[in-house]
Each structure stands twice: as C-alpha cells, then as structure tokens.
Design an enzyme around this catalytic site. Structure first.
Site, PDB file in Angstrom:
ATOM      1  N   TYR A 183       6.707  -5.817  -7.796  1.00 16.34           N
ATOM      2  CA  TYR A 183       6.896  -4.385  -7.599  1.00 16.34           C
ATOM      3  C   TYR A 183       5.721  -3.665  -8.265  1.00 16.34           C
ATOM      4  CZ  TYR A 183       9.732  -0.717  -5.650  1.00 16.34           C
ATOM      5  OH  TYR A 183      10.194   0.304  -4.846  1.00 16.34           O
ATOM      6  N   HIS A 234      -0.414  -2.729 -13.156  1.00 13.14           N
ATOM      7  CA  HIS A 234      -0.725  -4.119 -12.794  1.00 13.14           C
ATOM      8  C   HIS A 234      -2.114  -4.204 -12.164  1.00 13.14           C
ATOM      9  CE1 HIS A 234       3.831  -4.135 -12.313  1.00 13.14           C
ATOM     10  NE2 HIS A 234       3.642  -5.093 -13.194  1.00 13.14           N
ATOM     11  N   MET A 284       3.578   4.038 -16.599  1.00 13.64           N
ATOM     12  CA  MET A 284       3.966   3.370 -15.345  1.00 13.64           C
ATOM     13  C   MET A 284       4.802   2.145 -15.647  1.00 13.64           C
ATOM     14  SD  MET A 284       1.021   3.791 -12.599  1.00 13.64           S
ATOM     15  CE  MET A 284       0.338   5.412 -12.271  1.00 13.64           C
TER      16      MET A 284
END
Ligand code: PAF
Length: 277
Positions: free
Chosen positions: A29, A34, A181
């Site tokens: 996800y 990332h 985030m």
C-alpha cells in the site's frame, strides 16, 4: 521488473544480480515515503529489491492484520515506474512454512514505547527482517524514520547478529499539512484526517519549546499532552521525550533526544516523532 512469489525464485533472481543490492522492506500500500526509500536505493545501489509482505507476526490479537490495506497491482505499477529490479511478494505460508517455530528477538530497547503497547510486535518485525535479509542478501536496507524505534531495533539486530547490511535511515515524508505519511492514513474519515494533525502539531509545539531553550523532559511531554487533549477524537497511548539511542525517558535533555507519540484517532492508531537536537 521481476516478481518473485517464492524464496527459491527470489534467490535465483538475486544470484543473477552483480554488485550492490538495496532492499526496501515494505508491507505494501505504497506511498511517497516508501517511494523516497526506493529512489534513494536506486541512486546508491546497482540493483533494487522491494519486498511487499503484510507480516502477520508483528500484529497483535485485535490489531488490524486482516483489514490492513492491500493493493499489490497498484504497488507493482508504482515500482515498475521507479525501475525496481525485483519485487518479493510472498504468501504467509512461503515465509512462515508449516511447523515454523523460530523467532528472532532483540531485548531491552523493544521493552519501552511501542513494545509496551504492542507486545510481541518487534519480535515479529525482527523475525521477518532477518528472514528478508537472509533471502535477499542486500548490501543496504532502507527504513523510514517515522518508525524511529523500529529503526533502532533493526540497527541492534544487524549489529548483534553480524548481518553484513548497512541500515540506511531516511526522513519522514509528510503531507503538505504536516501529517506523516502512513498506509494507515487510508483508514481515516475526513473528520479523523483533520483530527490526526494533532500529532504533528504536538511535536511541532515541543520542537518550538526546545528551540526556545526548554530542556525539562516532563515540561516537553506535558506540552504535547496538552495539545492532544484539545482534540476530542484523540486518545494518547504514550507521549515520550527520550534519549535518542537508548529510548530512556529524560528528566533533562543534554544530548539528542527523540520526542515521539502514539495516538488513537477513533479506532486508528498513529505514531510520529521528531528529533530534538
Ligand atoms: O515498517 C514496515 O513496513 C514493517 O515493519 C517492515 C519493516 C516491512 C517489516 O514487516
């Protein structure tokens, strides 16, 4: 980009990679946090491997393992765009074979903060990270500073078990309004999303007090609790101002400190931190 579903497939891909391999372990996800790890690995390493695995052993009973957001097709499309060489996307049975009973546990630093509120969590993290390091054999592994305690735990794992892996820590990526985030932000309703800003607001307040000369640990913790108390949807799990290496709570700040917190916004548990130095 190759996708390996099994350990054997990943090992075969790894054998064909010459030079340094950078590993970005994820639970999928994917978000910009990332992708910032992936982009740094792309610059520093000859090959980039990303693992996508929602690791059941790091979730406690009643936590969100079942409903953790998953979208492997979207993740793979994002990683293809970043020119990732290989993705390890295994099943639970592949990483935890039938009858598996071996765990890796780091003592001490795992017994505070997240360790108190999520018993067994770090044992699951260090077990899966050790498995990933063995399978992928990376030269470097990339982790975000949002999970500050996880980063310290993984550094200790690498040091204690002599993994030949450099742990690279990257800054937390934030939304324009300050929210760190996280894949779990997807759970938030619009009202909860607004309430979740209380985490970064509390940390920013502590940072401003620190910059103005406040060095009393309890006063800094109290300032964060006061900010959070003003948000009716927020419930504190912990608020901490601790030594940046040992995570021991500080009465007085004399070296770099970590201000961190875990807060429930409705049913969604969020964490965040800043370094005070
Ligand atoms: O930070 C995460 O996403 C996970 O804890 C990790 C390191 C991928 C292990 O499952």
């Amino acid at each position: 980009m190759e996708v390996a579903a099994t350990v054997a497939e990943m090992r075969a891909l790894r054998r064909a990679m010459a030079g340094d391999v950078g590993l970005v372990p994820t639970m999928g996800y994917l978000h910009e946090g990332h992708l910032s790890l992936v982009r740094t690995a792309r610059r520093r390493d000859d090959h980039v491997v990303v693992s996508i695995f929602v690791n059941p052993t790091q979730f406690g009973p009643g936590e969100d393992f079942e409903r953790y957001p998953r979208d492997p097709e979207r993740d793979l499309a994002l990683l293809r765009r970043e020119r990732v060489d290989a993705v390890l996307l295994p099943s639970v049975e592949e990483l935890y074979p039938e009858g598996d009973s071996t765990f890796v546990e780091v003592a001490g630093i795992t017994e505070v903060l997240e360790g108190v509120h999520r018993p067994g969590h770090f044992r699951g993290v260090t077990t899966v990270v050790a498995k990933l390091f063995h399978i992928v054999q990376p030269r470097r592994a990339y982790f975000g500073r949002k999970d500050a305690q996880q980063l310290l735990v993984i550094r200790k794992l690498v040091r204690d078990l002599h993994f030949d892996v450099e742990v690279v820590a990257m800054p937390t990526v934030r939304e324009p309004d300050g929210l760190a985030m996280s894949s779990r932000n997807a759970y938030l309703s619009p009202r909860e999303r607004e309430a979740a800003l209380v985490l970064s607001r509390a940390l920013r307040g502590a940072g401003e007090l620190f910059a103005a000369g406040e060095r009393d640990g309890e006063r800094l913790r109290a300032s964060m609790r006061d900010v959070i108390a003003q948000e009716p949807l927020a419930q504190v799990d912990y608020v901490s101002v601790a030594d940046g290496e040992t995570l021991r709570e500080l009465d007085r700040l004399e070296g770099p400190a970590l201000a961190s917190l875990a807060v429930r916004i409705g049913a969604v548990r969020l964490i965040d931190n800043v370094t005070l130095e």
